[in-house]
Design an enzyme around this catalytic site. Structure first.
Site, mmCIF file in Angstrom:
data_model
loop_
_atom_site.group_PDB
_atom_site.id
_atom_site.type_symbol
_atom_site.label_atom_id
_atom_site.label_comp_id
_atom_site.label_asym_id
_atom_site.label_seq_id
_atom_site.Cartn_x
_atom_site.Cartn_y
_atom_site.Cartn_z
ATOM 1 N N SER A 83 -5.862 14.720 13.007
ATOM 2 C CA SER A 83 -4.639 14.687 13.759
ATOM 3 C C SER A 83 -3.619 13.895 12.887
ATOM 4 O O SER A 83 -3.342 14.289 11.677
ATOM 5 C CB SER A 83 -5.048 14.283 15.165
ATOM 6 O OG SER A 83 -3.583 14.170 15.576
ATOM 7 N N ASP B 226 -6.247 25.466 18.108
ATOM 8 C CA ASP B 226 -5.735 24.304 18.063
ATOM 9 C C ASP B 226 -4.075 24.635 18.107
ATOM 10 O O ASP B 226 -3.507 25.124 17.212
ATOM 11 C CB ASP B 226 -5.711 23.416 17.260
ATOM 12 C CG ASP B 226 -5.005 22.251 17.237
ATOM 13 O OD1 ASP B 226 -4.298 21.733 18.323
ATOM 14 O OD2 ASP B 226 -4.643 21.377 16.101
ATOM 15 N N HIS C 164 -8.421 20.902 18.404
ATOM 16 C CA HIS C 164 -7.539 19.995 17.853
ATOM 17 C C HIS C 164 -8.511 18.808 17.184
ATOM 18 O O HIS C 164 -8.521 18.545 16.129
ATOM 19 C CB HIS C 164 -6.620 19.188 18.691
ATOM 20 C CG HIS C 164 -5.710 18.388 17.877
ATOM 21 N ND1 HIS C 164 -5.059 18.839 16.795
ATOM 22 C CD2 HIS C 164 -5.560 16.934 17.728
ATOM 23 C CE1 HIS C 164 -4.388 17.646 16.139
ATOM 24 N NE2 HIS C 164 -4.414 16.617 17.123
#
Length: 485
Positions: free
Chosen positions: A182, A406, A462
């Protein structure tokens, strides 16, 4: 640590200075059992604090899990959690830790844990930190220590790593990889760069870095976010007519659209409406009204389009007491708060008494300077693609992997910046398998002593180990052991 106003914060700083006049206040502790976990840990867990900064005013808390395999030879992972300002403990409890939350057995009492069948500690020793100050169990003795940005945060992380390895020299010979996901797509390359520069400058100790890995990275604050509209269209979330209208009238610029361009603004509003109840971390998962990602406002072009302000600690309560009884993905986040703020847990982890654990310090992420006195995290590095380009001239093994469902950091954007590195293709696009099923797709690039493996994880989101733990572990395990996918 919540930073609500300047006066309470000053009082807190004074209290911390009284309590923490020496960085030796906190002893390292080796842990074998934990509240909520019925089994003994199969590996060594050590926790503690390391002081960083000019006067070691920032006290960073860490969790170190020794490999369940061969600790003397297995790789050493320095894990960087995203956010910015998210705790390493959240990754432990919900993704790759030796133990994870056992939701089915959380029936109103203390949060239940279980050993993780797909723990990444089966293949490597992993060092997690709560960074920056105000995240998880980490704190600062001074107000200045809470003021941070991408550049300062990464320098302190590098300082932390060196100090930790000085205290644990037995791991200096192990292959070092820096790994994250991330928003660590921004911070992690800066840390890697600090390591390489430190090697050139002769910094001690000498770090045995072999490479790095990133999952669903935010790498460019414009390109990754702008790609959400084409990705949503490609996944069938936007009509062809709406997408083409927005593409033409916004000139392909959705993130920084001209506010006076009425047609473009109207198209973006329709796009926001279409995506209003799409769970961005995984577009196929159900929308949960009580999810931590439930928004106060919707804007698909925000860095975190579905996130809310920091949850007040008195709001955290057992999942079963809330209105919705069925499991929701973000229920694990509520359970994390419950477990991490339990006094027995904090005593077992050797956390400073009175600390309130915050999974992701939203004050750092979202607040703006003003009368409230909240301290913002400053994003001073808009893109790290240039760093990745620089690393192509080094001796490095790199893994970039993406969940293909994602919407936060679309895999299509990641594939574009990887292509922009202009590294020759060693192995073209092909499927990789887990138990005779397609786990995803991969391709490999190589140039001199540099090698980059890119892989998708089919059906993942994600935070890949949270959504596809088996496939994520298989990918990591093969790559870290240098086994072909």
């Amino acid at each position: 640590m919540e930073i609500l106003s300047m006066k309470p914060l000053r009082a807190l700083v004074i209290l911390l200075v009284i309590l923490c006049t020496s960085n030796t206040v906190f002893a390292q502790r080796v842990i074998q059992t934990l509240p909520g976990l019925p089994d003994k840990l199969p590996n060594k867990l050590e926790t503690g604090y390391i002081g960083v900064g000019e006067d070691e005013e920032v006290q960073l808390f860490y969790f170190f899990f020794e490999s369940e395999g061969d600790p003397e030879k297995d790789p050493f992972i320095f894990w960087i959690t995203g956010g910015p300002g998210c705790s390493g403990l959240s990754v432990i409890l919900m993704e790759i830790g030796t133990f994870v939350i056992d939701f089915p057995n959380c029936t109103g009492g203390p949060t239940a844990l279980k050993l993780n069948e797909y723990a990444w500690t089966k293949s490597a020793s992993i060092l997690f930190i709560d960074q920056p100050a105000g995240t998880g169990y980490s704190y600062s003795n001074t107000l200045k220590g809470y003021i941070t940005n991408d550049t300062l945060s990464t320098r302190l992380s590098y300082d932390f790593l060196r100090k930790w390895l000085i205290k644990h020299p037995q791991y200096l010979k192990n292959p070092l990889y820096i790994v994250g996901e991330s928003y660590s797509g921004i911070t992690l390359p800066l840390i890697v760069d600090e390591v390489y520069k430190g090697l050139e400058a002769g910094d001690k100790p000498t770090l045995n870095i072999k490479g790095y890995a990133l999952g669903n990275p935010i790498t460019d604050l414009y390109q990754d976010i702008n790609e959400r509209v084409p990705y949503a269209h490609g996944m069938g979330l936007l009509s062809e007519k709406l997408y083409q209208s927005a593409k033409v009238h916004c000139h392909g610029n959705y993130k920084n659209a001209d506010p006076t361009n009425t047609i473009c603004v109207n198209d973006l509003e329709k796009i926001n409406q279409c995506l209003a109840k799409i769970y961005q971390p995984h577009i196929l998962e159900p929308w949960c009204d009580e999810a931590l990602w439930a928004p106060k406002r919707r804007d698909v072009m925000s860095l975190y389009p579905s996130s809310v302000d920091e949850i007040a600690l008195d709001f955290i309560q057992p999942v079963v007491t809330r209105k919705k009884k069925e499991w929701c993905r973000e229920d694990n986040a509520f359970l994390s708060h419950s477990w991490a703020n339990d006094k027995a847990v904090q005593k077992a982890l050797n956390v400073r008494e009175g600390t309130q654990w915050v999974r992701c310090n939203q004050t750092l992420r979202h607040s703006k300077p003003g009368p409230s006195g909240k301290i913002p995290y400053i994003k001073d590095v808009p893109s790290t693609i240039g760093y990745h380009k620089k690393f192509t001239q080094t001796n490095a093994r790199v893994l970039i992997f993406s969940g293909d469902h994602d919407l936060v950091a679309p895999h299509t954007s990641t594939e574009k910046w990887i292509e922009s590195l202009k590294v020759p293709i060693k192995s073209d696009w092909r499927p990789w398998f887990v138990d005779d099923q397609i786990g995803g797709y991969t391709m490999q690039y190589a140039q001199g002593n540099y090698e980059l493996t890119y892989a998708t994880i089919k059906g993942s989101g994600h935070t890949n180990p949270e959504f596809r733990p088996k496939e994520s572990f298989a990918l990591f395990d093969r790559w870290i052991r240098e086994i072909e996918l």
